[in-house]
Design a protein around this motif. Sequence first.
Motif, short mmCIF file in Angstrom:
data_model
loop_
_atom_site.label_atom_id
_atom_site.label_comp_id
_atom_site.label_asym_id
_atom_site.label_seq_id
_atom_site.Cartn_x
_atom_site.Cartn_y
_atom_site.Cartn_z
N TRP A 325 0.83 -1.20 0.00
CA TRP A 325 0.00 0.00 0.00
C TRP A 325 0.86 1.25 0.00
N TRP A 355 -14.75 -5.43 -3.86
CA TRP A 355 -13.96 -4.21 -3.66
C TRP A 355 -12.47 -4.46 -3.88
N VAL A 356 -12.00 -5.62 -3.46
CA VAL A 356 -10.59 -5.96 -3.71
C VAL A 356 -10.32 -6.01 -5.21
N MET A 359 -10.33 -2.46 -6.67
CA MET A 359 -9.11 -1.71 -6.32
C MET A 359 -7.92 -2.19 -7.14
N VAL A 368 -7.24 -1.82 0.94
CA VAL A 368 -8.63 -2.23 1.05
C VAL A 368 -8.72 -3.37 2.04
N ALA A 377 -11.79 1.36 1.76
CA ALA A 377 -10.76 1.45 0.73
C ALA A 377 -10.08 2.82 0.83
N LEU A 379 -7.66 5.02 -1.52
CA LEU A 379 -7.12 5.05 -2.88
C LEU A 379 -6.56 6.42 -3.23
#
Length: 548
Positions: A325, A355-356, A359, A368, A377, A379
Amino acid sequence: MEPPVRLASTGTITHGVSVGEVLGVSTLADARLIAGESGLGRIVQRLNVMEVPDILAWVKPHELLLTTGYPLRNTPQSLGRLVADLDERKLAALAIKLGRYVDKLPDEMVEQADRLGFPLIILPNDVGFDDILNQVLTDILNRQAAVLARAEEAHRALVQVVLAGGGLDEVTAEVATLLDVAVAAVDGGGRVLATAGPADHVTLLWESIAHEGPPLIPAPASGRTPSGTSASGAAGRTRAFASVPVVAGGHHHGRIVAYSPAGTIRDSDVGILERAATVAALVVTRQEAVNAVESKYRADFLRDVLTGRAGTAERVTARARAFGWDLERPVTVLVAELDPDGDERATQDRLVACWVAAMRRHDPQGAVAGFSHEVVAVLDATVDAARVAKDAASAFADVPPATFSTGTSRPSPGAELLPEAYSQALKAARVGRQLHGPGAVAHFDQLGVYRLLSLVNDTEELHAFVRETLGPLALDNDAENSDLRRTLQVLLETNLNVAETARRLHFHYNTLRYRIGKLERLLGNFTDDPHLRLNLTLALHVLRMRGI
Protein backbone atom coordinates in the motif's frame (compact mmCIF):
# COMPACT_ATOMS: atom_id res chain seq x y z
CA MET A 1 -33.17 -74.06 -9.09
CA GLU A 2 -30.15 -72.11 -7.80
CA PRO A 3 -29.80 -68.47 -8.78
CA PRO A 4 -27.46 -67.69 -11.68
CA VAL A 5 -23.71 -67.60 -11.15
CA ARG A 6 -22.04 -64.23 -11.65
CA LEU A 7 -18.27 -63.97 -11.99
CA ALA A 8 -16.61 -60.60 -11.37
CA SER A 9 -13.60 -59.25 -9.57
CA THR A 10 -13.96 -58.39 -5.90
CA GLY A 11 -15.00 -54.85 -5.02
CA THR A 12 -16.78 -52.36 -7.22
CA ILE A 13 -15.40 -52.28 -10.72
CA THR A 14 -15.33 -48.80 -12.11
CA HIS A 15 -13.60 -49.68 -15.42
CA GLY A 16 -14.02 -52.48 -17.89
CA VAL A 17 -13.60 -53.43 -21.53
CA SER A 18 -15.87 -52.61 -24.43
CA VAL A 19 -18.04 -55.21 -26.14
CA GLY A 20 -15.89 -54.71 -29.23
CA GLU A 21 -12.79 -55.64 -27.22
CA VAL A 22 -14.54 -58.66 -25.73
CA LEU A 23 -15.15 -59.97 -29.27
CA GLY A 24 -11.43 -59.77 -29.85
CA VAL A 25 -10.44 -62.42 -27.27
CA SER A 26 -9.32 -65.76 -28.70
CA THR A 27 -12.24 -67.82 -27.38
CA LEU A 28 -14.66 -65.57 -29.28
CA ALA A 29 -12.75 -65.49 -32.55
CA ASP A 30 -15.58 -67.35 -34.32
CA ALA A 31 -18.40 -65.45 -32.59
CA ARG A 32 -20.77 -63.44 -34.82
CA LEU A 33 -22.35 -60.07 -34.10
CA ILE A 34 -25.81 -60.21 -35.67
CA ALA A 35 -27.31 -56.98 -34.32
CA GLY A 36 -26.60 -53.83 -32.29
CA GLU A 37 -23.31 -52.86 -33.92
CA SER A 38 -23.72 -49.25 -32.76
CA GLY A 39 -23.46 -50.50 -29.17
CA LEU A 40 -19.99 -52.04 -29.44
CA GLY A 41 -18.70 -49.30 -27.20
CA ARG A 42 -20.84 -50.47 -24.26
CA ILE A 43 -18.73 -51.35 -21.25
CA VAL A 44 -18.48 -54.88 -19.88
CA GLN A 45 -17.64 -54.98 -16.19
CA ARG A 46 -19.22 -58.31 -15.24
CA LEU A 47 -20.28 -61.62 -16.78
CA ASN A 48 -23.46 -63.49 -15.97
CA VAL A 49 -24.92 -66.82 -17.08
CA MET A 50 -28.63 -66.99 -17.83
CA GLU A 51 -30.05 -70.42 -17.04
CA VAL A 52 -33.15 -69.47 -15.01
CA PRO A 53 -36.38 -68.01 -16.39
CA ASP A 54 -36.48 -65.06 -13.95
CA ILE A 55 -33.05 -63.73 -14.97
CA LEU A 56 -34.21 -60.06 -14.87
CA ALA A 57 -34.25 -60.16 -11.09
CA TRP A 58 -30.54 -61.04 -11.03
CA VAL A 59 -28.90 -58.95 -13.74
CA LYS A 60 -26.87 -55.79 -13.11
CA PRO A 61 -25.66 -52.92 -15.32
CA HIS A 62 -22.64 -53.47 -17.58
CA GLU A 63 -23.00 -57.25 -17.65
CA LEU A 64 -22.32 -59.51 -20.60
CA LEU A 65 -25.09 -62.10 -20.36
CA LEU A 66 -24.29 -65.61 -21.65
CA THR A 67 -27.04 -68.16 -22.36
CA THR A 68 -27.84 -71.38 -24.22
CA GLY A 69 -31.46 -70.34 -24.47
CA TYR A 70 -32.53 -73.06 -22.10
CA PRO A 71 -34.85 -70.84 -19.98
CA LEU A 72 -36.56 -69.67 -23.20
CA ARG A 73 -37.03 -73.01 -24.90
CA ASN A 74 -40.73 -73.23 -24.08
CA THR A 75 -41.53 -69.51 -24.43
CA PRO A 76 -39.82 -68.31 -27.64
CA GLN A 77 -42.36 -65.48 -27.84
CA SER A 78 -40.61 -63.81 -24.85
CA LEU A 79 -37.41 -63.32 -26.86
CA GLY A 80 -38.83 -60.21 -28.54
CA ARG A 81 -39.30 -58.46 -25.20
CA LEU A 82 -36.04 -59.72 -23.69
CA VAL A 83 -33.79 -57.22 -25.51
CA ALA A 84 -35.83 -54.22 -24.35
CA ASP A 85 -35.84 -55.52 -20.75
CA LEU A 86 -32.07 -56.06 -20.74
CA ASP A 87 -31.39 -52.68 -22.35
CA GLU A 88 -33.61 -50.99 -19.77
CA ARG A 89 -31.42 -52.54 -17.06
CA LYS A 90 -28.31 -51.18 -18.85
CA LEU A 91 -26.73 -54.53 -19.70
CA ALA A 92 -23.81 -54.49 -22.09
CA ALA A 93 -24.75 -57.32 -24.48
CA LEU A 94 -26.38 -60.74 -24.85
CA ALA A 95 -24.40 -63.73 -26.19
CA ILE A 96 -26.34 -66.92 -27.03
CA LYS A 97 -25.60 -70.42 -28.29
CA LEU A 98 -28.09 -71.57 -30.93
CA GLY A 99 -29.07 -75.06 -31.99
CA ARG A 100 -29.62 -76.94 -28.79
CA TYR A 101 -32.62 -75.14 -27.23
CA VAL A 102 -33.26 -72.21 -29.56
CA ASP A 103 -32.73 -72.66 -33.28
CA LYS A 104 -33.12 -69.07 -34.46
CA LEU A 105 -33.57 -65.62 -32.96
CA PRO A 106 -36.80 -63.89 -34.06
CA ASP A 107 -36.51 -61.10 -36.61
CA GLU A 108 -38.33 -58.82 -34.17
CA MET A 109 -35.60 -59.40 -31.58
CA VAL A 110 -32.81 -58.62 -34.08
CA GLU A 111 -34.56 -55.47 -35.29
CA GLN A 112 -35.12 -54.25 -31.76
CA ALA A 113 -31.45 -54.85 -30.86
CA ASP A 114 -30.35 -52.79 -33.86
CA ARG A 115 -32.77 -50.02 -32.95
CA LEU A 116 -31.54 -49.90 -29.34
CA GLY A 117 -27.86 -50.40 -30.15
CA PHE A 118 -27.84 -53.53 -27.98
CA PRO A 119 -25.27 -56.08 -29.23
CA LEU A 120 -26.55 -59.61 -29.96
CA ILE A 121 -23.75 -62.17 -30.30
CA ILE A 122 -23.98 -65.75 -31.59
CA LEU A 123 -21.46 -67.92 -29.75
CA PRO A 124 -19.58 -70.82 -31.35
CA ASN A 125 -20.83 -74.21 -30.11
CA ASP A 126 -17.34 -75.56 -29.37
CA VAL A 127 -16.47 -72.90 -26.79
CA GLY A 128 -17.40 -73.40 -23.16
CA PHE A 129 -18.79 -70.63 -20.97
CA ASP A 130 -15.97 -71.17 -18.48
CA ASP A 131 -13.35 -70.31 -21.13
CA ILE A 132 -15.19 -67.10 -22.03
CA LEU A 133 -15.63 -66.20 -18.37
CA ASN A 134 -11.96 -66.77 -17.58
CA GLN A 135 -10.58 -64.83 -20.53
CA VAL A 136 -12.92 -61.83 -20.33
CA LEU A 137 -12.70 -61.60 -16.55
CA THR A 138 -8.90 -61.76 -16.75
CA ASP A 139 -8.94 -58.90 -19.25
CA ILE A 140 -11.20 -56.86 -16.97
CA LEU A 141 -9.02 -57.51 -13.93
CA ASN A 142 -5.82 -56.72 -15.80
CA ARG A 143 -7.35 -53.54 -17.17
CA GLN A 144 -8.60 -52.55 -13.74
CA ALA A 145 -5.18 -53.23 -12.19
CA ALA A 146 -3.46 -51.14 -14.85
CA VAL A 147 -5.92 -48.27 -14.38
CA LEU A 148 -5.52 -48.37 -10.60
CA ALA A 149 -1.73 -48.48 -10.85
CA ARG A 150 -1.75 -45.50 -13.22
CA ALA A 151 -4.14 -43.60 -10.97
CA GLU A 152 -2.02 -44.29 -7.89
CA GLU A 153 1.11 -43.14 -9.71
CA ALA A 154 -0.66 -39.94 -10.76
CA HIS A 155 -1.96 -39.42 -7.22
CA ARG A 156 1.53 -39.76 -5.74
CA ALA A 157 2.91 -37.28 -8.28
CA LEU A 158 0.15 -34.77 -7.56
CA VAL A 159 0.47 -35.11 -3.78
CA GLN A 160 4.20 -34.57 -4.10
CA VAL A 161 3.48 -31.31 -5.92
CA VAL A 162 1.43 -30.10 -2.95
CA LEU A 163 3.96 -31.31 -0.38
CA ALA A 164 6.64 -29.37 -2.23
CA GLY A 165 4.57 -26.20 -1.83
CA GLY A 166 3.21 -26.12 -5.37
CA GLY A 167 0.03 -24.34 -6.33
CA LEU A 168 -2.53 -24.61 -9.12
CA ASP A 169 0.10 -23.80 -11.76
CA GLU A 170 2.13 -26.83 -10.72
CA VAL A 171 -0.94 -29.08 -10.39
CA THR A 172 -2.19 -28.25 -13.90
CA ALA A 173 1.32 -28.68 -15.31
CA GLU A 174 1.58 -32.17 -13.75
CA VAL A 175 -1.82 -33.21 -15.12
CA ALA A 176 -0.94 -31.90 -18.58
CA THR A 177 2.23 -34.02 -18.53
CA LEU A 178 0.49 -37.14 -17.20
CA LEU A 179 -2.37 -37.07 -19.71
CA ASP A 180 -0.75 -35.19 -22.61
CA VAL A 181 -3.62 -32.71 -22.74
CA ALA A 182 -4.28 -29.01 -22.21
CA VAL A 183 -5.54 -28.32 -18.67
CA ALA A 184 -7.12 -25.34 -16.92
CA ALA A 185 -8.15 -24.67 -13.33
CA VAL A 186 -11.29 -22.51 -13.27
CA ASP A 187 -12.85 -20.85 -10.21
CA GLY A 188 -16.55 -20.85 -9.35
CA GLY A 189 -17.12 -17.67 -11.35
CA GLY A 190 -15.58 -19.07 -14.54
CA ARG A 191 -12.28 -17.19 -14.17
CA VAL A 192 -9.27 -19.20 -15.36
CA LEU A 193 -6.73 -19.45 -12.52
CA ALA A 194 -4.03 -21.62 -14.13
CA THR A 195 -3.35 -23.39 -17.42
CA ALA A 196 -0.82 -25.87 -18.78
CA GLY A 197 -0.18 -27.70 -22.04
CA PRO A 198 0.63 -26.78 -25.65
CA ALA A 199 -0.05 -23.10 -26.24
CA ASP A 200 -2.44 -23.59 -29.19
CA HIS A 201 -4.43 -26.22 -27.27
CA VAL A 202 -4.61 -23.97 -24.23
CA THR A 203 -5.97 -21.18 -26.44
CA LEU A 204 -8.77 -23.42 -27.70
CA LEU A 205 -9.53 -24.47 -24.13
CA TRP A 206 -9.68 -20.79 -23.05
CA GLU A 207 -12.13 -20.05 -25.87
CA SER A 208 -14.34 -22.99 -24.93
CA ILE A 209 -14.48 -21.90 -21.28
CA ALA A 210 -15.12 -18.26 -22.23
CA HIS A 211 -17.95 -19.00 -24.65
CA GLU A 212 -19.90 -21.84 -23.08
CA GLY A 213 -17.72 -23.94 -20.80
CA PRO A 214 -17.44 -27.71 -21.19
CA PRO A 215 -20.03 -29.51 -19.05
CA LEU A 216 -19.29 -32.03 -16.35
CA ILE A 217 -19.00 -35.51 -17.84
CA PRO A 218 -22.35 -37.31 -17.56
CA ALA A 219 -22.79 -41.04 -17.24
CA PRO A 220 -23.92 -42.39 -20.65
CA ALA A 221 -27.44 -43.80 -20.57
CA SER A 222 -27.63 -47.59 -20.73
CA GLY A 223 -23.87 -47.79 -21.02
CA ARG A 224 -23.91 -46.35 -24.52
CA THR A 225 -20.91 -44.55 -25.89
CA PRO A 226 -21.53 -40.77 -25.98
CA SER A 227 -22.13 -39.36 -29.43
CA GLY A 228 -18.96 -38.54 -31.26
CA THR A 229 -16.69 -40.77 -29.17
CA SER A 230 -14.95 -43.98 -30.07
CA ALA A 231 -15.21 -47.39 -28.49
CA SER A 232 -11.50 -47.80 -27.96
CA GLY A 233 -9.42 -46.93 -24.91
CA ALA A 234 -9.07 -48.13 -21.37
CA ALA A 235 -12.73 -48.00 -20.61
CA GLY A 236 -14.07 -47.97 -24.16
CA ARG A 237 -14.96 -44.27 -24.30
CA THR A 238 -12.93 -41.26 -25.34
CA ARG A 239 -13.76 -37.58 -25.61
CA ALA A 240 -12.22 -34.22 -26.45
CA PHE A 241 -13.29 -32.40 -23.25
CA ALA A 242 -13.55 -33.48 -19.65
CA SER A 243 -14.47 -31.36 -16.64
CA VAL A 244 -14.61 -32.35 -12.97
CA PRO A 245 -15.64 -30.20 -9.98
CA VAL A 246 -13.25 -28.99 -7.28
CA VAL A 247 -15.12 -29.42 -4.00
CA ALA A 248 -13.83 -28.87 -0.47
CA GLY A 249 -15.73 -28.59 2.78
CA GLY A 250 -19.03 -28.88 0.95
CA HIS A 251 -18.24 -25.78 -1.15
CA HIS A 252 -17.81 -25.76 -4.92
CA HIS A 253 -14.54 -23.97 -5.70
CA GLY A 254 -14.47 -24.41 -9.47
CA ARG A 255 -13.41 -27.04 -12.01
CA ILE A 256 -10.46 -28.82 -13.53
CA VAL A 257 -10.97 -28.87 -17.31
CA ALA A 258 -8.96 -30.90 -19.84
CA TYR A 259 -8.93 -30.71 -23.65
CA SER A 260 -7.47 -33.07 -26.23
CA PRO A 261 -7.88 -31.98 -29.87
CA ALA A 262 -7.49 -35.63 -30.91
CA GLY A 263 -10.36 -36.64 -28.62
CA THR A 264 -8.24 -39.10 -26.65
CA ILE A 265 -9.39 -38.40 -23.07
CA ARG A 266 -10.47 -41.77 -21.65
CA ASP A 267 -12.61 -42.66 -18.68
CA SER A 268 -9.47 -43.60 -16.78
CA ASP A 269 -8.10 -40.12 -17.55
CA VAL A 270 -11.25 -38.63 -16.02
CA GLY A 271 -10.40 -40.63 -12.90
CA ILE A 272 -6.98 -38.95 -12.81
CA LEU A 273 -8.65 -35.58 -13.28
CA GLU A 274 -10.79 -36.37 -10.24
CA ARG A 275 -7.59 -37.08 -8.26
CA ALA A 276 -6.23 -33.77 -9.53
CA ALA A 277 -9.44 -32.00 -8.42
CA THR A 278 -8.98 -33.44 -4.92
CA VAL A 279 -5.42 -32.14 -4.81
CA ALA A 280 -6.56 -28.79 -6.23
CA ALA A 281 -9.11 -28.58 -3.41
CA LEU A 282 -6.24 -28.98 -0.94
CA VAL A 283 -4.35 -26.18 -2.68
CA VAL A 284 -7.42 -23.94 -2.69
CA THR A 285 -8.24 -24.49 0.98
CA ARG A 286 -4.61 -23.99 1.93
CA GLN A 287 -4.49 -20.71 0.01
CA GLU A 288 -7.81 -19.64 1.53
CA ALA A 289 -6.39 -20.24 5.01
CA VAL A 290 -3.29 -18.19 4.16
CA ASN A 291 -5.44 -15.44 2.64
CA ALA A 292 -7.70 -15.40 5.70
CA VAL A 293 -4.73 -14.85 8.01
CA GLU A 294 -3.23 -12.20 5.74
CA SER A 295 -6.62 -10.48 5.40
CA LYS A 296 -6.98 -10.36 9.16
CA TYR A 297 -3.55 -8.75 9.57
CA ARG A 298 -4.37 -6.23 6.84
CA ALA A 299 -7.76 -5.42 8.32
CA ASP A 300 -6.35 -5.06 11.86
CA PHE A 301 -3.60 -2.75 10.66
CA LEU A 302 -5.91 -0.61 8.52
CA ARG A 303 -8.38 -0.33 11.41
CA ASP A 304 -5.55 0.89 13.64
CA VAL A 305 -4.55 3.45 11.00
CA LEU A 306 -8.13 4.72 10.63
CA THR A 307 -8.61 5.02 14.37
CA GLY A 308 -5.23 6.70 14.95
CA ARG A 309 -3.70 3.80 16.91
CA ALA A 310 -1.10 2.60 14.38
CA GLY A 311 1.82 4.64 15.71
CA THR A 312 3.99 7.25 14.05
CA ALA A 313 3.64 8.27 10.43
CA GLU A 314 6.98 6.57 9.65
CA ARG A 315 5.81 3.28 11.17
CA VAL A 316 2.48 3.45 9.32
CA THR A 317 4.24 4.13 6.02
CA ALA A 318 6.70 1.27 6.49
CA ARG A 319 4.06 -1.31 7.42
CA ALA A 320 1.76 -0.14 4.63
CA ARG A 321 4.58 -0.56 2.14
CA ALA A 322 5.03 -4.17 3.34
CA PHE A 323 1.38 -4.80 2.38
CA GLY A 324 1.89 -3.15 -1.01
CA TRP A 325 0.00 0.00 0.00
CA ASP A 326 1.08 3.57 -0.68
CA LEU A 327 -0.22 5.85 2.10
CA GLU A 328 2.34 8.63 1.59
CA ARG A 329 0.44 10.22 -1.31
CA PRO A 330 -2.82 12.21 -1.07
CA VAL A 331 -5.62 9.69 -0.75
CA THR A 332 -9.41 9.42 -0.49
CA VAL A 333 -11.20 7.09 1.90
CA LEU A 334 -14.26 5.15 0.76
CA VAL A 335 -16.58 3.22 3.07
CA ALA A 336 -19.01 0.63 1.69
CA GLU A 337 -21.68 -0.55 4.12
CA LEU A 338 -24.16 -3.33 3.47
CA ASP A 339 -27.70 -1.98 3.51
CA PRO A 340 -30.12 -3.43 6.09
CA ASP A 341 -31.23 -7.06 5.58
CA GLY A 342 -28.05 -7.82 3.68
CA ASP A 343 -25.68 -8.31 6.59
CA GLU A 344 -24.93 -12.00 6.21
CA ARG A 345 -21.42 -13.36 6.44
CA ALA A 346 -21.36 -14.79 2.93
CA THR A 347 -22.64 -11.50 1.52
CA GLN A 348 -20.01 -9.55 3.46
CA ASP A 349 -17.27 -11.82 2.09
CA ARG A 350 -18.57 -11.27 -1.42
CA LEU A 351 -18.61 -7.51 -0.86
CA VAL A 352 -14.96 -7.60 0.22
CA ALA A 353 -14.02 -9.66 -2.85
CA CYS A 354 -15.75 -7.20 -5.20
CA TRP A 355 -13.96 -4.21 -3.66
CA VAL A 356 -10.59 -5.96 -3.71
CA ALA A 357 -11.05 -6.73 -7.43
CA ALA A 358 -12.13 -3.14 -8.17
CA MET A 359 -9.11 -1.71 -6.32
CA ARG A 360 -6.75 -3.97 -8.24
CA ARG A 361 -8.08 -2.57 -11.49
CA HIS A 362 -8.10 1.11 -10.52
CA ASP A 363 -5.36 1.50 -7.91
CA PRO A 364 -3.14 -1.53 -7.25
CA GLN A 365 -1.31 0.35 -4.49
CA GLY A 366 -4.50 1.31 -2.70
CA ALA A 367 -5.44 -0.23 0.65
CA VAL A 368 -8.63 -2.23 1.05
CA ALA A 369 -9.91 -4.38 3.90
CA GLY A 370 -13.16 -5.77 5.24
CA PHE A 371 -14.34 -5.00 8.75
CA SER A 372 -17.28 -6.66 10.49
CA HIS A 373 -20.00 -4.62 8.74
CA GLU A 374 -18.19 -2.58 6.11
CA VAL A 375 -15.40 -2.44 3.56
CA VAL A 376 -12.91 0.42 3.67
CA ALA A 377 -10.76 1.45 0.73
CA VAL A 378 -7.97 4.05 0.69
CA LEU A 379 -7.12 5.05 -2.88
CA ASP A 380 -5.16 7.65 -4.76
CA ALA A 381 -6.94 11.00 -4.56
CA THR A 382 -6.57 11.41 -8.34
CA VAL A 383 -8.61 8.26 -9.03
CA ASP A 384 -12.32 8.71 -9.70
CA ALA A 385 -13.83 7.31 -6.49
CA ALA A 386 -17.35 7.18 -7.94
CA ARG A 387 -16.11 5.03 -10.79
CA VAL A 388 -14.45 2.59 -8.39
CA ALA A 389 -17.68 2.36 -6.37
CA LYS A 390 -19.70 1.78 -9.56
CA ASP A 391 -17.26 -0.95 -10.64
CA ALA A 392 -17.59 -2.74 -7.30
CA ALA A 393 -21.39 -2.36 -7.33
CA SER A 394 -21.57 -3.84 -10.84
CA ALA A 395 -19.64 -6.92 -9.72
CA PHE A 396 -21.80 -7.17 -6.59
CA ALA A 397 -25.03 -7.00 -8.60
CA ASP A 398 -25.12 -10.81 -8.96
CA VAL A 399 -25.89 -11.14 -5.22
CA PRO A 400 -29.55 -10.04 -5.15
CA PRO A 401 -31.25 -8.63 -3.23
CA ALA A 402 -28.27 -7.33 -1.22
CA THR A 403 -27.03 -3.78 -1.87
CA PHE A 404 -24.51 -1.48 -0.26
CA SER A 405 -24.16 2.27 0.23
CA THR A 406 -20.89 4.06 -0.33
CA GLY A 407 -19.47 7.18 1.29
CA THR A 408 -16.47 9.19 0.10
CA SER A 409 -14.28 11.49 2.18
CA ARG A 410 -12.44 14.66 1.30
CA PRO A 411 -8.88 14.12 0.01
CA SER A 412 -6.44 13.46 2.85
CA PRO A 413 -2.83 14.69 2.44
CA GLY A 414 -1.25 11.99 4.60
CA ALA A 415 -1.69 8.98 6.86
CA GLU A 416 -1.95 11.06 10.04
CA LEU A 417 -5.25 12.60 8.83
CA LEU A 418 -6.82 9.32 7.73
CA PRO A 419 -8.94 8.95 10.92
CA GLU A 420 -10.74 12.19 10.06
CA ALA A 421 -11.20 11.09 6.45
CA TYR A 422 -12.57 7.73 7.61
CA SER A 423 -15.11 9.48 9.82
CA GLN A 424 -16.20 11.64 6.88
CA ALA A 425 -16.64 8.65 4.57
CA LEU A 426 -18.58 6.71 7.20
CA LYS A 427 -20.95 9.63 7.77
CA ALA A 428 -21.36 10.14 4.03
CA ALA A 429 -22.35 6.47 3.57
CA ARG A 430 -24.91 6.55 6.38
CA VAL A 431 -26.37 9.97 5.60
CA GLY A 432 -26.49 9.11 1.90
CA ARG A 433 -28.49 5.96 2.64
CA GLN A 434 -30.94 7.92 4.79
CA LEU A 435 -31.41 10.57 2.12
CA HIS A 436 -31.35 8.51 -1.07
CA GLY A 437 -32.12 4.96 0.03
CA PRO A 438 -30.15 1.70 -0.37
CA GLY A 439 -27.30 1.68 -2.87
CA ALA A 440 -26.57 5.39 -2.45
CA VAL A 441 -23.16 6.85 -3.31
CA ALA A 442 -22.50 10.08 -1.39
CA HIS A 443 -19.54 12.42 -1.03
CA PHE A 444 -19.02 14.17 2.31
CA ASP A 445 -18.74 17.59 0.66
CA GLN A 446 -22.07 17.11 -1.14
CA LEU A 447 -24.15 16.54 1.99
CA GLY A 448 -24.87 20.25 2.45
CA VAL A 449 -26.61 21.04 5.71
CA TYR A 450 -26.69 17.34 6.54
CA ARG A 451 -22.92 17.47 6.80
CA LEU A 452 -23.19 20.07 9.53
CA LEU A 453 -25.91 18.13 11.33
CA SER A 454 -23.84 14.95 11.17
CA LEU A 455 -21.06 16.73 13.08
CA VAL A 456 -23.31 17.04 16.12
CA ASN A 457 -22.28 14.03 18.17
CA ASP A 458 -25.00 14.46 20.78
CA THR A 459 -27.93 12.81 18.97
CA GLU A 460 -30.16 13.17 22.04
CA GLU A 461 -29.76 16.93 21.80
CA LEU A 462 -30.80 16.75 18.13
CA HIS A 463 -33.88 14.71 18.99
CA ALA A 464 -34.76 17.15 21.78
CA PHE A 465 -34.50 20.01 19.26
CA VAL A 466 -36.90 18.16 16.94
CA ARG A 467 -39.44 17.56 19.72
CA GLU A 468 -39.29 21.18 20.89
CA THR A 469 -39.60 22.60 17.38
CA LEU A 470 -42.18 20.26 15.79
CA GLY A 471 -44.16 19.38 18.89
CA PRO A 472 -46.75 16.68 18.11
CA LEU A 473 -45.60 16.56 14.46
CA ALA A 474 -42.33 14.96 15.59
CA LEU A 475 -44.16 11.68 16.34
CA ASP A 476 -45.24 9.03 13.82
CA ASN A 477 -47.96 7.49 15.99
CA ASP A 478 -50.71 9.59 14.44
CA ALA A 479 -51.56 9.53 10.71
CA GLU A 480 -52.97 13.08 10.76
CA ASN A 481 -49.79 14.49 12.31
CA SER A 482 -47.66 12.70 9.69
CA ASP A 483 -49.86 14.13 6.96
CA LEU A 484 -49.56 17.65 8.40
CA ARG A 485 -45.77 17.25 8.59
CA ARG A 486 -45.71 16.38 4.90
CA THR A 487 -47.74 19.52 4.14
CA LEU A 488 -45.30 21.61 6.17
CA GLN A 489 -42.31 20.13 4.36
CA VAL A 490 -43.69 20.92 0.90
CA LEU A 491 -44.65 24.45 2.00
CA LEU A 492 -41.08 25.12 3.13
CA GLU A 493 -39.64 23.57 -0.04
CA THR A 494 -41.77 25.91 -2.19
CA ASN A 495 -40.94 28.96 -0.07
CA LEU A 496 -44.57 29.21 1.14
CA ASN A 497 -45.98 29.23 -2.40
CA VAL A 498 -49.55 28.15 -1.61
CA ALA A 499 -50.60 27.51 -5.20
CA GLU A 500 -47.55 25.36 -5.99
CA THR A 501 -47.91 23.44 -2.72
CA ALA A 502 -51.59 22.75 -3.42
CA ARG A 503 -50.68 21.48 -6.89
CA ARG A 504 -47.95 19.14 -5.57
CA LEU A 505 -50.16 17.75 -2.81
CA HIS A 506 -53.30 17.62 -5.02
CA PHE A 507 -55.25 19.78 -2.55
CA HIS A 508 -57.85 22.43 -3.19
CA TYR A 509 -56.50 25.92 -2.49
CA ASN A 510 -58.94 26.48 0.36
CA THR A 511 -58.11 23.10 1.88
CA LEU A 512 -54.45 24.07 1.97
CA ARG A 513 -55.26 27.46 3.56
CA TYR A 514 -57.16 25.58 6.28
CA ARG A 515 -54.15 23.29 6.86
CA ILE A 516 -51.77 26.25 7.11
CA GLY A 517 -53.95 27.74 9.82
CA LYS A 518 -53.90 24.46 11.72
CA LEU A 519 -50.09 24.23 11.40
CA GLU A 520 -49.64 27.73 12.75
CA ARG A 521 -51.83 26.95 15.76
CA LEU A 522 -49.55 23.97 16.48
CA LEU A 523 -46.14 25.47 15.61
CA GLY A 524 -46.44 29.24 15.68
CA ASN A 525 -46.68 31.96 13.06
CA PHE A 526 -44.01 30.49 10.74
CA THR A 527 -45.39 32.25 7.64
CA ASP A 528 -44.19 35.58 9.08
CA ASP A 529 -41.19 34.39 11.15
CA PRO A 530 -38.10 33.45 9.02
CA HIS A 531 -36.21 32.22 12.10
CA LEU A 532 -39.02 29.81 12.95
CA ARG A 533 -39.06 28.62 9.35
CA LEU A 534 -35.30 27.93 9.60
CA ASN A 535 -35.80 25.95 12.80
CA LEU A 536 -38.64 23.96 11.27
CA THR A 537 -36.55 23.21 8.18
CA LEU A 538 -33.61 22.00 10.31
CA ALA A 539 -35.91 19.85 12.45
CA LEU A 540 -37.33 18.20 9.34
CA HIS A 541 -33.77 17.56 8.10
CA VAL A 542 -32.87 15.94 11.41
CA LEU A 543 -35.92 13.69 11.12
CA ARG A 544 -34.71 12.53 7.69
CA MET A 545 -31.38 11.62 9.31
CA ARG A 546 -33.03 9.58 12.07
CA GLY A 547 -30.95 6.57 13.12
CA ILE A 548 -27.60 8.19 12.32
